[in-house]
Motif scaffolding. Sequence first.
Motif, PDB file in Angstrom:
ATOM      1  N   GLU A 180      68.926  43.883  45.028  1.00 38.98           N
ATOM      2  CA  GLU A 180      67.521  43.692  44.033  1.00 38.98           C
ATOM      3  C   GLU A 180      67.235  42.469  43.069  1.00 38.98           C
ATOM      4  O   GLU A 180      66.456  42.557  43.000  1.00 38.98           O
ATOM      5  N   THR A 181      68.490  41.057  43.471  1.00 41.92           N
ATOM      6  CA  THR A 181      67.636  40.336  42.452  1.00 41.92           C
ATOM      7  C   THR A 181      67.400  38.493  43.553  1.00 41.92           C
ATOM      8  O   THR A 181      68.445  38.782  44.338  1.00 41.92           O
ATOM      9  N   LEU A 182      67.123  38.029  42.822  1.00 35.88           N
ATOM     10  CA  LEU A 182      66.481  37.110  43.279  1.00 35.88           C
ATOM     11  C   LEU A 182      66.761  35.703  42.332  1.00 35.88           C
ATOM     12  O   LEU A 182      66.457  36.034  41.097  1.00 35.88           O
ATOM     13  N   LEU A 183      67.095  34.666  42.857  1.00 39.41           N
ATOM     14  CA  LEU A 183      67.656  32.948  41.435  1.00 39.41           C
ATOM     15  C   LEU A 183      65.640  33.057  42.001  1.00 39.41           C
ATOM     16  O   LEU A 183      65.803  32.154  42.916  1.00 39.41           O
ATOM     17  N   ILE A 184      65.134  32.194  41.505  1.00 44.13           N
ATOM     18  CA  ILE A 184      64.025  32.049  41.311  1.00 44.13           C
ATOM     19  C   ILE A 184      63.082  31.399  40.044  1.00 44.13           C
ATOM     20  O   ILE A 184      63.609  31.204  39.080  1.00 44.13           O
ATOM     21  N   PRO A 185      63.014  29.937  40.232  1.00 43.63           N
ATOM     22  CA  PRO A 185      63.001  28.466  39.652  1.00 43.63           C
ATOM     23  C   PRO A 185      61.919  28.517  37.940  1.00 43.63           C
ATOM     24  O   PRO A 185      61.332  30.309  38.662  1.00 43.63           O
ATOM     25  N   GLU A 186      62.432  28.663  36.576  1.00 41.42           N
ATOM     26  CA  GLU A 186      60.871  29.237  36.140  1.00 41.42           C
ATOM     27  C   GLU A 186      59.956  28.175  36.255  1.00 41.42           C
ATOM     28  O   GLU A 186      60.129  26.904  37.261  1.00 41.42           O
ATOM     29  N   GLY A 187      59.068  27.692  35.207  1.00 45.09           N
ATOM     30  CA  GLY A 187      57.453  27.217  35.462  1.00 45.09           C
ATOM     31  C   GLY A 187      57.052  27.741  36.488  1.00 45.09           C
ATOM     32  O   GLY A 187      56.630  28.636  37.020  1.00 45.09           O
ATOM     33  N   THR A 188      55.668  27.135  36.125  1.00 43.29           N
ATOM     34  CA  THR A 188      54.764  26.642  37.401  1.00 43.29           C
ATOM     35  C   THR A 188      54.754  27.422  38.674  1.00 43.29           C
ATOM     36  O   THR A 188      54.980  27.936  39.755  1.00 43.29           O
ATOM     37  N   PHE A 189      55.914  26.253  39.642  1.00 46.02           N
ATOM     38  CA  PHE A 189      56.312  26.165  40.313  1.00 46.02           C
ATOM     39  C   PHE A 189      57.131  27.668  41.117  1.00 46.02           C
ATOM     40  O   PHE A 189      56.557  28.360  41.991  1.00 46.02           O
ATOM     41  N   GLY A 190      57.833  28.669  40.212  1.00 43.16           N
ATOM     42  CA  GLY A 190      58.675  29.506  39.987  1.00 43.16           C
ATOM     43  C   GLY A 190      57.245  31.265  40.436  1.00 43.16           C
ATOM     44  O   GLY A 190      57.730  31.601  40.550  1.00 43.16           O
ATOM     45  N   ASP A 191      56.384  31.045  39.415  1.00 39.61           N
ATOM     46  CA  ASP A 191      55.509  31.768  39.328  1.00 39.61           C
ATOM     47  C   ASP A 191      54.922  32.123  40.390  1.00 39.61           C
ATOM     48  O   ASP A 191      54.088  33.161  41.166  1.00 39.61           O
ATOM     49  N   ILE A 192      54.332  30.256  41.565  1.00 40.37           N
ATOM     50  CA  ILE A 192      53.721  30.248  42.418  1.00 40.37           C
ATOM     51  C   ILE A 192      55.138  31.534  43.578  1.00 40.37           C
ATOM     52  O   ILE A 192      53.927  32.120  44.428  1.00 40.37           O
ATOM     53  N   LEU A 193      55.910  31.415  43.763  1.00 37.46           N
ATOM     54  CA  LEU A 193      56.576  31.757  44.178  1.00 37.46           C
ATOM     55  C   LEU A 193      56.867  33.238  44.093  1.00 37.46           C
ATOM     56  O   LEU A 193      56.592  34.179  45.166  1.00 37.46           O
ATOM     57  N   ALA A 194      57.300  33.635  42.595  1.00 38.11           N
ATOM     58  CA  ALA A 194      57.475  34.250  43.193  1.00 38.11           C
ATOM     59  C   ALA A 194      55.916  35.683  42.995  1.00 38.11           C
ATOM     60  O   ALA A 194      56.668  36.797  43.508  1.00 38.11           O
ATOM     61  N   GLU A 195      54.777  34.862  42.266  1.00 42.17           N
ATOM     62  CA  GLU A 195      53.988  35.978  42.986  1.00 42.17           C
ATOM     63  C   GLU A 195      53.238  35.890  44.542  1.00 42.17           C
ATOM     64  O   GLU A 195      52.257  36.917  44.846  1.00 42.17           O
ATOM     65  N   ALA A 196      53.433  35.002  45.188  1.00 47.02           N
ATOM     66  CA  ALA A 196      53.345  34.981  46.561  1.00 47.02           C
ATOM     67  C   ALA A 196      54.070  36.010  47.700  1.00 47.02           C
ATOM     68  O   ALA A 196      53.970  36.814  48.060  1.00 47.02           O
ATOM     69  N   MET A 197      55.616  35.791  46.840  1.00 43.70           N
ATOM     70  CA  MET A 197      56.395  37.422  47.121  1.00 43.70           C
ATOM     71  C   MET A 197      56.263  38.492  46.374  1.00 43.70           C
ATOM     72  O   MET A 197      57.098  39.524  47.244  1.00 43.70           O
ATOM     73  N   LYS A 198      55.067  38.296  45.797  1.00 39.43           N
ATOM     74  CA  LYS A 198      55.176  40.552  45.266  1.00 39.43           C
ATOM     75  C   LYS A 198      56.246  40.982  44.396  1.00 39.43           C
ATOM     76  O   LYS A 198      56.684  41.553  44.784  1.00 39.43           O
ATOM     77  N   VAL A 199      57.463  39.638  43.801  1.00 39.06           N
ATOM     78  CA  VAL A 199      58.834  40.411  43.553  1.00 39.06           C
ATOM     79  C   VAL A 199      58.781  40.952  42.962  1.00 39.06           C
ATOM     80  O   VAL A 199      59.375  42.628  43.013  1.00 39.06           O
ATOM     81  N   THR A 200      57.966  41.435  41.538  1.00 39.07           N
ATOM     82  CA  THR A 200      58.162  42.651  40.963  1.00 39.07           C
ATOM     83  C   THR A 200      57.571  44.665  41.555  1.00 39.07           C
ATOM     84  O   THR A 200      57.916  45.297  41.657  1.00 39.07           O
ATOM     85  N   GLU A 201      56.022  43.448  42.671  1.00 36.52           N
ATOM     86  CA  GLU A 201      55.772  44.955  43.401  1.00 36.52           C
ATOM     87  C   GLU A 201      56.673  45.753  43.586  1.00 36.52           C
ATOM     88  O   GLU A 201      56.805  47.047  44.730  1.00 36.52           O
ATOM     89  N   ARG A 202      57.471  44.964  44.610  1.00 41.23           N
ATOM     90  CA  ARG A 202      58.421  44.621  45.952  1.00 41.23           C
ATOM     91  C   ARG A 202      60.120  45.177  44.972  1.00 41.23           C
ATOM     92  O   ARG A 202      60.871  45.241  45.714  1.00 41.23           O
ATOM     93  N   GLY A 203      59.662  45.269  43.525  1.00 42.37           N
ATOM     94  CA  GLY A 203      60.938  46.173  43.618  1.00 42.37           C
ATOM     95  C   GLY A 203      62.313  44.640  43.118  1.00 42.37           C
ATOM     96  O   GLY A 203      63.365  45.278  42.355  1.00 42.37           O
ATOM     97  N   TYR A 204      62.471  43.832  42.516  1.00 42.78           N
ATOM     98  CA  TYR A 204      63.072  42.786  42.936  1.00 42.78           C
ATOM     99  C   TYR A 204      63.066  42.278  41.388  1.00 42.78           C
ATOM    100  O   TYR A 204      62.273  42.767  40.431  1.00 42.78           O
ATOM    101  N   THR A 205      64.064  42.444  40.292  1.00 44.26           N
ATOM    102  CA  THR A 205      64.518  41.509  39.348  1.00 44.26           C
ATOM    103  C   THR A 205      64.367  39.927  39.717  1.00 44.26           C
ATOM    104  O   THR A 205      65.170  39.555  40.788  1.00 44.26           O
TER     105      THR A 205
END
Length: 139
Positions: free
Chosen positions: A46-71
């Motif tokens: 349930e847990t992903l390591l993702i970078p901070e900043g715009t780069f990480g925001d783009i990745l998290a949004e594209a991967m729908k991290v929150t919607e898929r229930g990941y932390t």
Amino acid sequence: RNVFAHHHDMMDAADVVPIPMMSLQGADSGGGVLHLKSAVTHIDEETLLIPEGTFGDILAEAMKVTERGYTAVRLPDVLSCNAVVVNGHVMAQDSPCSVSKQRIEQACHERDLGLTFVDTSELAKKDAALTCCSVLLSV
């Protein structure tokens, strides 16, 4: 046993997510990455390591991290997001970024995961990382 099997067992076409290639440049995250798996890795189901900043925001949004229930554990150093997990033990790059190391330590402690920081300075000379040097088998 593949500890991430339940996510893969339920995968369908809706789980295939396009990531804008320009986002892999990672300008605000301390440098680009060659592969997506170098910028986002699982440490448990349930847990992903993702970078901070715009780069990480783009990745998290594209991967729908929150919607898929990941932390998402957000790290200021993109290289610290590259980790390998074997049997509940995380091997993470020994980053000079103390904030990233502290966040990884905290995340592992909270999830009862072992942790070893690995010197990857020789790998970095060839733009390699832990995930590039691993083959995980279910045996």
